[in-house]
Enzyme design. Sequence first.
Site, PDB file in Angstrom:
ATOM      1  N   ARG A 145       0.837  -1.210   0.000  1.00 37.34           N
ATOM      2  CA  ARG A 145       0.000   0.000   0.000  1.00 37.34           C
ATOM      3  C   ARG A 145       0.863   1.247   0.000  1.00 37.34           C
ATOM      4  O   ARG A 145       2.031   1.225   0.373  1.00 37.34           O
ATOM      5  CB  ARG A 145      -0.925   0.029   1.211  1.00 37.34           C
ATOM      6  CG  ARG A 145      -0.262   0.098   2.579  1.00 37.34           C
ATOM      7  CD  ARG A 145      -0.107   1.484   3.152  1.00 37.34           C
ATOM      8  NE  ARG A 145       0.748   1.486   4.326  1.00 37.34           N
ATOM      9  CZ  ARG A 145       2.042   1.749   4.307  1.00 37.34           C
ATOM     10  NH1 ARG A 145       2.662   2.025   3.185  1.00 37.34           N
ATOM     11  NH2 ARG A 145       2.756   1.735   5.428  1.00 37.34           N
ATOM     12  N   GLY A 188       8.882   0.609   3.102  1.00 34.26           N
ATOM     13  CA  GLY A 188       7.805   1.445   3.633  1.00 34.26           C
ATOM     14  C   GLY A 188       6.506   1.309   2.854  1.00 34.26           C
ATOM     15  O   GLY A 188       5.622   2.150   2.956  1.00 34.26           O
ATOM     16  N   GLY A 246      11.024  -3.877   2.863  1.00 30.12           N
ATOM     17  CA  GLY A 246      11.473  -2.849   3.800  1.00 30.12           C
ATOM     18  C   GLY A 246      11.476  -1.444   3.204  1.00 30.12           C
ATOM     19  O   GLY A 246      12.177  -0.569   3.681  1.00 30.12           O
ATOM     20  N   ASP A 263      -2.006  -1.187   7.495  1.00 27.16           N
ATOM     21  CA  ASP A 263      -1.390  -1.910   6.379  1.00 27.16           C
ATOM     22  C   ASP A 263      -2.133  -3.214   6.088  1.00 27.16           C
ATOM     23  O   ASP A 263      -2.426  -3.543   4.937  1.00 27.16           O
ATOM     24  CB  ASP A 263       0.080  -2.201   6.689  1.00 27.16           C
ATOM     25  CG  ASP A 263       0.856  -0.932   6.973  1.00 27.16           C
ATOM     26  OD1 ASP A 263       0.316   0.160   6.737  1.00 27.16           O
ATOM     27  OD2 ASP A 263       2.006  -1.039   7.440  1.00 27.16           O
TER      28      ASP A 263
HETATM   29  C1  GLA Z   1       3.617   1.423   9.644  1.00 25.36           C
HETATM   30  C2  GLA Z   1       2.616   0.664  10.499  1.00 25.36           C
HETATM   31  C3  GLA Z   1       1.218   1.235  10.338  1.00 25.36           C
HETATM   32  C4  GLA Z   1       1.204   2.752  10.566  1.00 25.36           C
HETATM   33  C5  GLA Z   1       2.309   3.429   9.757  1.00 25.36           C
HETATM   34  C6  GLA Z   1       2.442   4.895  10.074  1.00 25.36           C
HETATM   35  O1  GLA Z   1       3.339   1.234   8.293  1.00 25.36           O
HETATM   36  O2  GLA Z   1       2.595  -0.712  10.133  1.00 25.36           O
HETATM   37  O3  GLA Z   1       0.329   0.583  11.226  1.00 25.36           O
HETATM   38  O4  GLA Z   1       1.299   3.055  11.923  1.00 25.36           O
HETATM   39  O5  GLA Z   1       3.575   2.803   9.967  1.00 25.36           O
HETATM   40  O6  GLA Z   1       1.309   5.588   9.670  1.00 25.36           O
END
Ligand code: GLA
Length: 384
Positions: A26, A122, A120, A170
């Site tokens: 995502r 993000g 990894g 996520d």
């Molecule tokens: C990561 C976590 C999510 C959310 C984001 C920040 O992706 O898995 O749950 O907290 O960071 O928005």
Amino acid sequence: MMGRTTELFTRCFGHAPRWVVAAPGRVNLIGEHTDYNDGFVLPMAIERHIVIAADANPGRQVTLHSETTGETASFDVRPKVEPGEPSWSNYIRGVIAGFPKTKKKLASFDAVIESTLPYGGGLASSAALEVAAATLLEAMTGQVLDPIEKALLCQRAEHDFANVPCGIMDQFTSILARKDHALLLDCRSRTTTPVPMTDPAVTVLVINTNIRHKLAESEYAKRRSSCEAAARVLAVPALRDATPAALEAARGRMDPMVFRRARHVISENERTLQAAKAIQASDWDAVGRLMYESHASLRDDYEVSCPELDIVVEIARAMGKAEGVIGCRMTGAGFGGCAVSLVATDAVLRITRKLDEAYEKQTGKQTTIFSSRPAAGARVLKAD
Ligand code: GLA
């Protein structure tokens, strides 16, 4: 997508797989670090996936081969699944351990995992791996989980087996996303409102800084505790329930750092709701402004950005509307990873080239940039 993974499975295990499943990563348009504060997020699934091809085996062991790392993990499913090496296998171990017991005993299986998601980076590659694993277990056992239960199962796997106290965004997105829509998710009631993203004139760009900071996971846990501390001072169940005025009134009773963390979360919730409305109204100027504000708040108050992400956002902002950039911000947990930008479709090539060149000039490093339409959630691609 399915063909290559099927072929790899056949090469590894000598016969065709019985099941193939895929789960997307995502990109979060706005609403960062709000999910674990019971707040609002506005992500969309991207056209990048984890694909798992699998077949049951008659033994007691699960064998997983990752095409991305070249590693193979083998572990017993009985009497119980334990955390272990390699570390990525924990996302799957955790899902197997937490999968509800069914009448049909969960078989051992062999699997090949392939990914078009940077690991990894993000973009929720770990959630996609968990969700793909849960989708595979559903197909194998014939037991279809309620989507919210499924998301919570995957989140638990991440908490208990990977020791990351993540929120729910996520996993939810990887399961519930809809093609051509962003998802406005209320993380308290766990209700979702699909927000159409079908304007052909607007394209979502994902800009990977290709930076990953080692401290990201421990810093994430620290941010979470600061938010809980702020909620305690404000005497609310979660920062979702606090207003800017209440925070301001409590300023003298709060550690200045905790105050800034809370100010980010409270303002970000507001921005997220406004952005969902602005997208619905095709008010792209407002969306862009909210994205830049979100970035500044994450950089200055929440302190989860990094120089490379700031550079990407500044390059985009300098191009601005005149060159087709609507807005840009860091996305995901931060400390590296990706930025997301909304841009005019007819300017994508020019913007991509300029971002590439300017980023390399200022950092000496390379970006990876791709565009994505909002994709659908996880699915079974092959089952017999
Ligand atoms: C990561 C976590 C999510 C959310 C984001 C920040 O992706 O898995 O749950 O907290 O960071 O928005």
